[in-house]
Design an enzyme around this catalytic site. Structure first.
Site, PDB file in Angstrom:
ATOM      1  CG  ASP A  70      29.975  31.567  36.236  1.00 44.12           C
ATOM      2  OD1 ASP A  70      29.759  30.343  36.212  1.00 44.12           O
ATOM      3  OD2 ASP A  70      31.048  32.049  36.594  1.00 44.12           O
ATOM      4  CG  ASN A 104      41.486  37.644  36.828  1.00 40.71           C
ATOM      5  OD1 ASN A 104      40.867  36.774  37.450  1.00 40.71           O
ATOM      6  ND2 ASN A 104      40.910  38.400  35.901  1.00 40.71           N
ATOM      7  CG  HIS A 152      37.682  35.531  37.654  1.00 43.52           C
ATOM      8  ND1 HIS A 152      37.908  35.602  36.293  1.00 43.52           N
ATOM      9  CD2 HIS A 152      37.510  34.212  37.897  1.00 43.52           C
ATOM     10  CE1 HIS A 152      37.863  34.388  35.774  1.00 43.52           C
ATOM     11  NE2 HIS A 152      37.629  33.533  36.727  1.00 43.52           N
ATOM     12  CD  GLU A 170      37.158  38.772  34.814  1.00 47.87           C
ATOM     13  OE1 GLU A 170      37.984  38.413  35.681  1.00 47.87           O
ATOM     14  OE2 GLU A 170      37.097  38.265  33.683  1.00 47.87           O
TER      15      GLU A 170
HETATM   16  C1  F6R Z   1      33.182  28.997  36.783  1.00 48.45           C
HETATM   17  C2  F6R Z   1      33.605  30.225  37.453  1.00 48.45           C
HETATM   18  C3  F6R Z   1      35.006  30.722  37.342  1.00 48.45           C
HETATM   19  C4  F6R Z   1      36.052  29.642  37.604  1.00 48.45           C
HETATM   20  C5  F6R Z   1      37.456  30.224  37.527  1.00 48.45           C
HETATM   21  C6  F6R Z   1      38.512  29.152  37.688  1.00 48.45           C
HETATM   22  O1  F6R Z   1      31.813  28.733  37.035  1.00 48.45           O
HETATM   23  O2  F6R Z   1      32.806  30.831  38.095  1.00 48.45           O
HETATM   24  O3  F6R Z   1      35.196  31.789  38.223  1.00 48.45           O
HETATM   25  O4  F6R Z   1      35.838  29.087  38.869  1.00 48.45           O
HETATM   26  O5  F6R Z   1      37.645  30.863  36.310  1.00 48.45           O
HETATM   27  O6  F6R Z   1      38.437  28.264  36.610  1.00 48.45           O
HETATM   28  P1  F6R Z   1      39.247  26.901  36.596  1.00 48.45           P
HETATM   29  O7  F6R Z   1      38.748  26.082  37.723  1.00 48.45           O
HETATM   30  O8  F6R Z   1      38.960  26.283  35.258  1.00 48.45           O
HETATM   31  O9  F6R Z   1      40.697  27.267  36.758  1.00 48.45           O
END
Ligand code: F6R
Length: 239
Positions: A67, A131, A133, A138
């Site tokens: 992403d 959450n 995701h 989401e």
């Molecule tokens: C990032 C992504 C997000 C993160 C998620 C957890 O490329 O796809 O889904 O993996 O938000 O983020 P962290 O690891 O910072 O807690």
């Protein structure tokens, strides 16, 4: 789903790196699916070290990131391009032509086609949002299959604001691989650490149902998926 519970983030990052290194040695032209964020930082540091020690070589590998935010420049300190550059790309010999991000395609559907034409993702690395995701899929009633533009939920905007000066600066939209793009990967590795991930990890540890309110729970249906989690994120469900 194979579940590995670790005592520390250091151990989690080492176990994750051991898996990736093993796959890279077995298949030098590995197609990697890459996540940004705090969860894989230790893994990437270990991969850089393994590269420096000559244990792995990225010369034939390729990568597809999950992403990227919409509306911030690629050299913005919080852009996912910049994150990957700082944590991995600038420190290993992964060829520029083989690095891919979904927002670089004029037509997002082309990203999924490009992945297919590359033979599919061999090894997908995922973090989990508090959450539930994965990428920017989401929790909601209907989950998109293909790469698309997603609206970030208020809880994700709040969670990601720790990387920005204020919540106002967090982009509201992102281009993200969809659930289908992710589930087509041949192997998936999910990383989760710290107390903020307890609720997100619980459906994986219970392992008895999937629901779109927890996008990561769909990974329970994947035939080759490993979760590496620390004790803080596993909470009371750690055995
Ligand atoms: C990032 C992504 C997000 C993160 C998620 C957890 O490329 O796809 O889904 O993996 O938000 O983020 P962290 O690891 O910072 O807690």
């Amino acid at each position: 789903m194979k579940i590995i519970i670790c005592d520390s983030y250091k151990e989690l990052s080492q176990k994750a790196a051991d898996l990736v290194i093993d796959r890279m040695i077995r298949k030098p032209d590995l197609v990697l699916g890459l996540a940004t964020g705090s969860s894989p930082e230790g893994l990437y540091a270990n991969l850089v070290e393994a590269y420096r020690e000559g244990r792995i070589d990225f010369g034939q590998a390729s990568s597809y990131n999950l992403d990227e935010y919409v509306g911030i420049a690629h050299d913005h300190p919080q852009s996912y391009h910049r994150f990957m550059e700082d944590h991995l790309f600038s420190q290993v010999n992964l060829s520029r032509e083989r690095i891919h991000f979904p927002d670089e395609e004029a037509d997002f559907a082309h990203y999924d086609r490009a992945i297919e034409e590359a033979g599919g993702i061999d090894f997908q690395i995922l973090g989990i949002g508090p959450n539930g995701h994965i990428a920017f899929n989401e929790p909601q009633d209907r989950l998109y299959l293909d790469t698309h533009v997603a609206q970030l939920t208020p809880s994700t905007i709040q969670a990601n604001s720790r990387f920005f000066d204020s919540e106002d600066q967090v982009p509201r939209t992102a281009v993200t691989m969809g659930m289908g793009s992710i589930m087509k990967a041949k192997e998936i590795l999910i990383l989760a650490n710290g107390p903020k991930k307890v609720e997100a990890v619980a459906p994986l540890l219970r392992g008895d149902r999937v629901y779109t309110g927890s996008p990561v729970s769909l990974c329970l249906l994947h035939p080759n998926c490993t979760l590496i989690v620390d004790r803080e994120a596993a909470g009371d469900l750690a055995k």
